[in-house]
Scaffold this active site. Structure first.
Site, PDB file in Angstrom:
ATOM      1  CB  SER A   1      -0.961   0.010   1.195  1.00  0.00           C
ATOM      2  OG  SER A   1      -0.246   0.172   2.395  1.00  0.00           O
TER       3      SER A   1
ATOM      4  CG  ASP B   1       5.593  -0.085   5.423  1.00  0.00           C
ATOM      5  OD1 ASP B   1       6.517  -0.263   6.240  1.00  0.00           O
ATOM      6  OD2 ASP B   1       4.662  -0.893   5.270  1.00  0.00           O
TER       7      ASP B   1
END
Length: 396
Positions: A146, A204
Site C-alpha cells: 500500500s 513503509d
C-alpha cells in the site's frame, strides 16, 4: 498540466532486523525490496478520471465535472494533515461508497481520490486522467504494497500537476527526483497511507520513497549510507496472521517474564546495530566474510523471534529447507506465518537456488528471487521497463 504519459515505479519493503523490538523503542532496519509497483498516468480529454487496479480487481471512473461541483473544501490545498473521521465519511460520499464499507479495496480507491482531489486542487480545473497501477508485490503480506501504491500516486500526481519537476531528461531510461521533491512525495504518500491504515509509522512510505535501507527508532527515520544490493529469496508461506494479535502476544510475554523478554529485546537491538555497522562496511568494500556475519545475525534473530512467540511451523519449515541447502533464513514482519527472507551469497550456484525454490514451492509457498537495497521511487521511459511489466500495463 503535463500532456505526456508518466510511468512511475516504487519498491516494496522488508524488515531486515528489529521487528517487534521496534514496538518497545529499539532500532529496526527496513530495506527496499526490488519487487515494485508500477503506475501509468495518461492525461486525456474525455472529462473522466479513471482508476484501474487489476491486482485487486478494481476499476472505477468518475465524471470530472461532477467531482468539480462537489464540496471538497474539507481538503485544504497543500494541507498535509490527517483526515478526521467526519472528513473520511465525506470522502466516501464523494467516492459514491456505502457508509459501512471498510475493506482494503475500498480504502485503496479512497486513498487515490484523496490524493487526486488534494494535489490537483492547484489546477484551474480538475484534470481528466487515466491511472493504471500494476504491482509485483502481493497485497497483505507485510511487504509495503500500500505504501508503494501511495508513493507512486503522490509522485505521479505532483509531477503531472507541475508541483515538482519531471526529472527525466532526454536520452535517459530512468531518473529519480531531487531530495526536495522526494520530501514532498513522501509527505503526501504518508497521507495516502493514513487513509488506508489510519495510524501508520511512516517507515513503509519512507523506504519506498528513498529506497536503500533506513533505520527507524521511536518515530525517527534516517537513511543508511547506500548499502549494497543484497540478493535474497523472498518466501511467502501464505499463512494468514494478525499483526495486532502478535504484537499483543509479545507485550503480554514481556509483562509475564520481564527478566527474560527484556534482554531478548535488547539483544535484537544489538543485532540491528551490528547489521547496520556491517552494511556500512559493505557499502565501502563488500567481502565474503561479511556474508558469513550477516548469516549469523539472521540465525540469532530468528531464534530470538521464536523465543518471543512469533514463530510458526511454516517458518520453521522454511528455515529447515534453506538450511539443508546451506542457507540462512528468518521471518520478516510480524511473523506467525507471512513472509521470510533467505540471504543468497554471491558465490551461490544458480542450480542450487533453483533446487531450493522447487523444495519451497512443493511446501505450498510462493518464492521470488530478488534483491534488497533497491532504488526508491523512479520515473521511467516505456522502453526501459521489463517486457512483462510493459505487457501488464499495456493490457490495462
Amino acid at each position: 498540466m503535463l500532456s505526456e504519459v508518466l510511468l512511475v515505479s516504487a519498491p516494496g519493503k522488508v524488515i531486515l532486523h528489529g521487528e517487534h523490538a521496534v514496538v518497545h523503542g529499539k532500532v529496526a532496519l527496513a530495506v527496499a525490496l526490488n519487487l515494485r509497483t508500477f503506475l501509468r498516468l495518461q492525461p486525456h480529454s474525455n472529462g473522466k478520471v479513471d482508476l484501474n487496479l487489476p491486482n485487486i480487481g478494481i476499476q472505477r471512473a468518475w465524471d470530472v465535472a461532477k467531482l468539480q461541483m462537489l464540496d471538497t473544501s474539507f481538503l485544504k490545498q497543500g494541507d498535509v494533515t490527517a483526515l478526521t473521521p467526519e472528513q473520511m465519511e465525506k470522502l466516501k460520499e464523494v467516492a459514491g461508497f456505502p457508509e459501512d464499507c471498510a475493506d482494503h479495496e475500498h480504502l485503496a480507491v479512497l486513498s487515490f481520490l484523496y490524493l487526486y482531489l488534494s494535489i490537483c486542487q492547484s489546477q484551474r480545473a480538475l484534470p481528466s486522467l487515466d491511472v493504471a497501477v500494476w504491482s509485483e508485490l502481493p497485497t497483505g503480506a507485510g511487504l509495503g504494497s500500500s505504501a508503494a501504491y501511495s508513493v507512486c500516486l503522490a509522485a505521479a500526481l505532483l509531477t503531472a500537476c507541475k508541483e515538482i519537476p519531471n526529472p527525466l531528461k532526454d536520452g535517459e531510461a530512468a531518473s529519480r527526483w531531487t531530495e526536495e521533491s522526494l520530501e514532498l512525495i513522501n509527505k503526501w504518500a504518508f497521507q495516502g497511507e493514513r487513509v488506508i491504515h489510519g495510524n501508520p509509522s511512516g517507515v513503509d512510505n519512507a523506504v519506498s520513497t528513498w529506497g536503500g535501507a533506513l533505520r527507524y527508532q521511536q518515530g525517527k527515520i534516517s537513511s543508511l549510507k547506500r548499502p549494497p544490493a543484497l540478493k535474497i529469496l523472498l518466501t511467502n508461506t501464505k499463512v494468514p496472521r494478525s499483526t495486532k494479535a502478535l504484537v499483543a502476544g509479545v507485550r503480554s510475554r514481556l509483562l509475564k517474564f520481564p527478566e527474560i523478554v527484556a534482554p531478548l529485546l535488547t539483544s535484537i537491538d544489538a543485532i540491528s546495530l551490528e547489521c547496520e555497522r556491517l552494511l556500512g562496511e559493505m557499502a565501502a568494500a563488500p567481502a565474503p566474510e561479511h556474508y558469513l556475519v550477516l548469516e549469523e545475525l539472521i540465525d540469532m534473530n530468528q531464534h530470538h523471534l521464536n523465543a518471543l512467540g512469533v514463530g510458526h511451523a511454516s517458518l520453521d519449515r522454511l528455515c529447515q529447507v534453506t538450511m539443508a541447502h546451506g542457507l540462512h533464513s528468518k521471518l520478516t514482519g510480524a511473523g506467525g506465518g507471512g513472509c521470510g527472507i533467505t540471504l543468497l551469497r554471491p558465490d551461490l550456484e544458480q542450480p542450487e537456488v533453483e533446487a531450493m525454490k522447487q523444495a519451497l514451492t512443493s511446501c505450498g509457498f510462493d518464492c521470488w528471487e530478488t534483491s534488497i537495497g533497491a532504488p526508491g521511487v523512479s520515473v521511467h521511459t516505456a522502453a526501459s521497463l521489463d517486457p512483462p511489466v510493459r505487457q501488464a500495463l499495456d493490457g490495462l
